[in-house]
Write a protein that holds these residues in place. Sequence first.
Motif, PDB file in Angstrom:
ATOM      1  N   MET A  43     -22.727  -5.114 -52.236  1.00  0.00           N
ATOM      2  CA  MET A  43     -21.344  -5.558 -52.221  1.00  0.00           C
ATOM      3  C   MET A  43     -20.475  -4.432 -51.670  1.00  0.00           C
ATOM      4  N   VAL A  44     -19.777  -4.715 -50.577  1.00  0.00           N
ATOM      5  CA  VAL A  44     -18.879  -3.733 -49.968  1.00  0.00           C
ATOM      6  C   VAL A  44     -17.453  -4.163 -50.254  1.00  0.00           C
ATOM      7  N   ASN A  45     -16.736  -3.331 -50.973  1.00  0.00           N
ATOM      8  CA  ASN A  45     -15.358  -3.628 -51.336  1.00  0.00           C
ATOM      9  C   ASN A  45     -14.398  -2.898 -50.411  1.00  0.00           C
ATOM     10  N   VAL A  46     -13.270  -3.537 -50.118  1.00  0.00           N
ATOM     11  CA  VAL A  46     -12.214  -2.918 -49.330  1.00  0.00           C
ATOM     12  C   VAL A  46     -11.049  -2.603 -50.255  1.00  0.00           C
ATOM     13  N   ASP A  47     -10.680  -1.348 -50.278  1.00  0.00           N
ATOM     14  CA  ASP A  47      -9.539  -0.919 -51.079  1.00  0.00           C
ATOM     15  C   ASP A  47      -8.454  -0.448 -50.113  1.00  0.00           C
ATOM     16  N   GLY A  48      -7.344  -1.161 -50.068  1.00  0.00           N
ATOM     17  CA  GLY A  48      -6.285  -0.793 -49.140  1.00  0.00           C
ATOM     18  C   GLY A  48      -5.335  -1.938 -48.908  1.00  0.00           C
ATOM     19  N   GLY A  49      -4.917  -2.093 -47.652  1.00  0.00           N
ATOM     20  CA  GLY A  49      -3.915  -3.098 -47.318  1.00  0.00           C
ATOM     21  C   GLY A  49      -4.369  -4.515 -47.560  1.00  0.00           C
ATOM     22  N   SER A  50      -5.673  -4.747 -47.629  1.00  0.00           N
ATOM     23  CA  SER A  50      -6.192  -6.098 -47.852  1.00  0.00           C
ATOM     24  C   SER A  50      -7.426  -6.011 -48.731  1.00  0.00           C
ATOM     25  N   LEU A  76     -18.075   6.822 -49.979  1.00  0.00           N
ATOM     26  CA  LEU A  76     -17.229   5.760 -49.455  1.00  0.00           C
ATOM     27  C   LEU A  76     -16.787   6.166 -48.057  1.00  0.00           C
ATOM     28  N   LEU A  77     -16.113   5.272 -47.373  1.00  0.00           N
ATOM     29  CA  LEU A  77     -15.696   5.533 -45.996  1.00  0.00           C
ATOM     30  C   LEU A  77     -14.221   5.180 -45.844  1.00  0.00           C
ATOM     31  N   ALA A  78     -13.424   6.155 -45.429  1.00  0.00           N
ATOM     32  CA  ALA A  78     -11.989   5.950 -45.244  1.00  0.00           C
ATOM     33  C   ALA A  78     -11.694   5.592 -43.798  1.00  0.00           C
ATOM     34  N   LEU A  79     -10.927   4.533 -43.610  1.00  0.00           N
ATOM     35  CA  LEU A  79     -10.485   4.091 -42.289  1.00  0.00           C
ATOM     36  C   LEU A  79      -8.962   4.125 -42.290  1.00  0.00           C
ATOM     37  N   ASP A  80      -8.387   5.134 -41.665  1.00  0.00           N
ATOM     38  CA  ASP A  80      -6.937   5.318 -41.680  1.00  0.00           C
ATOM     39  C   ASP A  80      -6.294   4.675 -40.451  1.00  0.00           C
ATOM     40  N   ASN A  81      -5.187   3.987 -40.698  1.00  0.00           N
ATOM     41  CA  ASN A  81      -4.401   3.365 -39.623  1.00  0.00           C
ATOM     42  C   ASN A  81      -5.300   2.555 -38.689  1.00  0.00           C
ATOM     43  N   LEU A  82      -5.963   1.583 -39.249  1.00  0.00           N
ATOM     44  CA  LEU A  82      -6.915   0.772 -38.499  1.00  0.00           C
ATOM     45  C   LEU A  82      -6.245   0.153 -37.277  1.00  0.00           C
ATOM     46  N   ASP A  83      -6.826   0.399 -36.090  1.00  0.00           N
ATOM     47  CA  ASP A  83      -6.210  -0.110 -34.860  1.00  0.00           C
ATOM     48  C   ASP A  83      -7.189  -0.918 -33.999  1.00  0.00           C
ATOM     49  N   GLY A  84      -8.332  -1.293 -34.560  1.00  0.00           N
ATOM     50  CA  GLY A  84      -9.285  -2.094 -33.802  1.00  0.00           C
ATOM     51  C   GLY A  84     -10.580  -2.259 -34.566  1.00  0.00           C
ATOM     52  N   ASP A  85     -11.540  -2.902 -33.919  1.00  0.00           N
ATOM     53  CA  ASP A  85     -12.838  -3.116 -34.558  1.00  0.00           C
ATOM     54  C   ASP A  85     -13.525  -1.785 -34.842  1.00  0.00           C
ATOM     55  N   VAL A  86     -14.200  -1.709 -35.983  1.00  0.00           N
ATOM     56  CA  VAL A  86     -14.978  -0.518 -36.354  1.00  0.00           C
ATOM     57  C   VAL A  86     -16.438  -0.930 -36.429  1.00  0.00           C
ATOM     58  N   PRO A  90      -5.947  -6.928 -41.544  1.00  0.00           N
ATOM     59  CA  PRO A  90      -4.744  -6.569 -40.787  1.00  0.00           C
ATOM     60  C   PRO A  90      -4.807  -5.149 -40.237  1.00  0.00           C
ATOM     61  N   ALA A  91      -4.380  -4.991 -38.996  1.00  0.00           N
ATOM     62  CA  ALA A  91      -4.356  -3.676 -38.361  1.00  0.00           C
ATOM     63  C   ALA A  91      -3.183  -2.851 -38.883  1.00  0.00           C
ATOM     64  N   GLY A  92      -3.269  -1.538 -38.634  1.00  0.00           N
ATOM     65  CA  GLY A  92      -2.180  -0.647 -38.984  1.00  0.00           C
ATOM     66  C   GLY A  92      -2.171  -0.185 -40.423  1.00  0.00           C
ATOM     67  N   GLU A  93      -3.161  -0.550 -41.198  1.00  0.00           N
ATOM     68  CA  GLU A  93      -3.231  -0.173 -42.605  1.00  0.00           C
ATOM     69  C   GLU A  93      -4.376   0.830 -42.830  1.00  0.00           C
ATOM     70  N   ASP A  94      -4.337   1.478 -43.986  1.00  0.00           N
ATOM     71  CA  ASP A  94      -5.408   2.391 -44.384  1.00  0.00           C
ATOM     72  C   ASP A  94      -6.361   1.659 -45.324  1.00  0.00           C
ATOM     73  N   TYR A  95      -7.659   1.822 -45.082  1.00  0.00           N
ATOM     74  CA  TYR A  95      -8.652   1.131 -45.884  1.00  0.00           C
ATOM     75  C   TYR A  95      -9.740   2.103 -46.344  1.00  0.00           C
ATOM     76  N   THR A  96     -10.364   1.741 -47.449  1.00  0.00           N
ATOM     77  CA  THR A  96     -11.525   2.485 -47.940  1.00  0.00           C
ATOM     78  C   THR A  96     -12.640   1.490 -48.233  1.00  0.00           C
ATOM     79  N   LEU A  97     -13.817   1.727 -47.650  1.00  0.00           N
ATOM     80  CA  LEU A  97     -14.971   0.872 -47.886  1.00  0.00           C
ATOM     81  C   LEU A  97     -15.823   1.487 -48.988  1.00  0.00           C
ATOM     82  N   ILE A  98     -16.119   0.693 -50.015  1.00  0.00           N
ATOM     83  CA  ILE A  98     -16.855   1.187 -51.184  1.00  0.00           C
ATOM     84  C   ILE A  98     -18.044   0.260 -51.438  1.00  0.00           C
ATOM     85  N   PRO A  99     -19.266   0.698 -51.118  1.00  0.00           N
ATOM     86  CA  PRO A  99     -20.443  -0.139 -51.373  1.00  0.00           C
ATOM     87  C   PRO A  99     -20.989   0.057 -52.787  1.00  0.00           C
ATOM     88  N   GLU A 100     -21.576  -0.988 -53.334  1.00  0.00           N
ATOM     89  CA  GLU A 100     -22.239  -0.878 -54.636  1.00  0.00           C
ATOM     90  C   GLU A 100     -23.338  -1.924 -54.757  1.00  0.00           C
TER      91      GLU A 100
END
Length: 204
Positions: free
Chosen positions: A13-20, A141-151, A38-48
Amino acid sequence: IVTPIGEHIEEVMVNVDGGSDDEAMTGDDGHFEFPEVPAGEDYTLIPEKTEGILNGVSTMDLILITKHILGVQPFASPYKILASDVNNSQSITTTDLIKLRKLVLQIDDQLPTGTNSWRFVDAGFEFPDPNNPWSTDIPGLLALDNLDGDVMAADFVGIKIGDVNDTAIPNSLIGTEERSAYAEFGIAVENRAIEEGETITIDF
């Protein structure tokens, strides 16, 4: 999400903590996807992953961890060292062996630090000191700051706690018969003379 030997891990299970706030489950190919973030937000991916505490765990793991502690056969991989740290104390001691033995004998049915049966590390992380993975913070975990496209490189390595000989079955595409070819089992006993016809009792 893959194991240290490159096998895909399903049902992570990969959880997204951030704008969505959202979550996704990996398939049998180890892939996960968040199609609408949504683009332009900061996200953190947390697997468990909490299932299958005994998956890949046997007395052979106890023997190999013992050899590592005694310096007879030290682990060459930081992932194996992390897998040996059953109580998450950032060290490998006889306490880890005791906890793992209780799991093998089904005296305990959960890990001492909670229900997660796997640990995850950012796949792009390189250990500065492979012999001491705790010499620096380990990114779980993996931090994705100011998401501006596909990762496309949001990847993780999954470490099955207690499994140091890579016998865990991480996905349903790997059959138990196929994997059993890699399984090893051993018994450690006190070195002593045994009379012909004598029966000995081994306490685990």
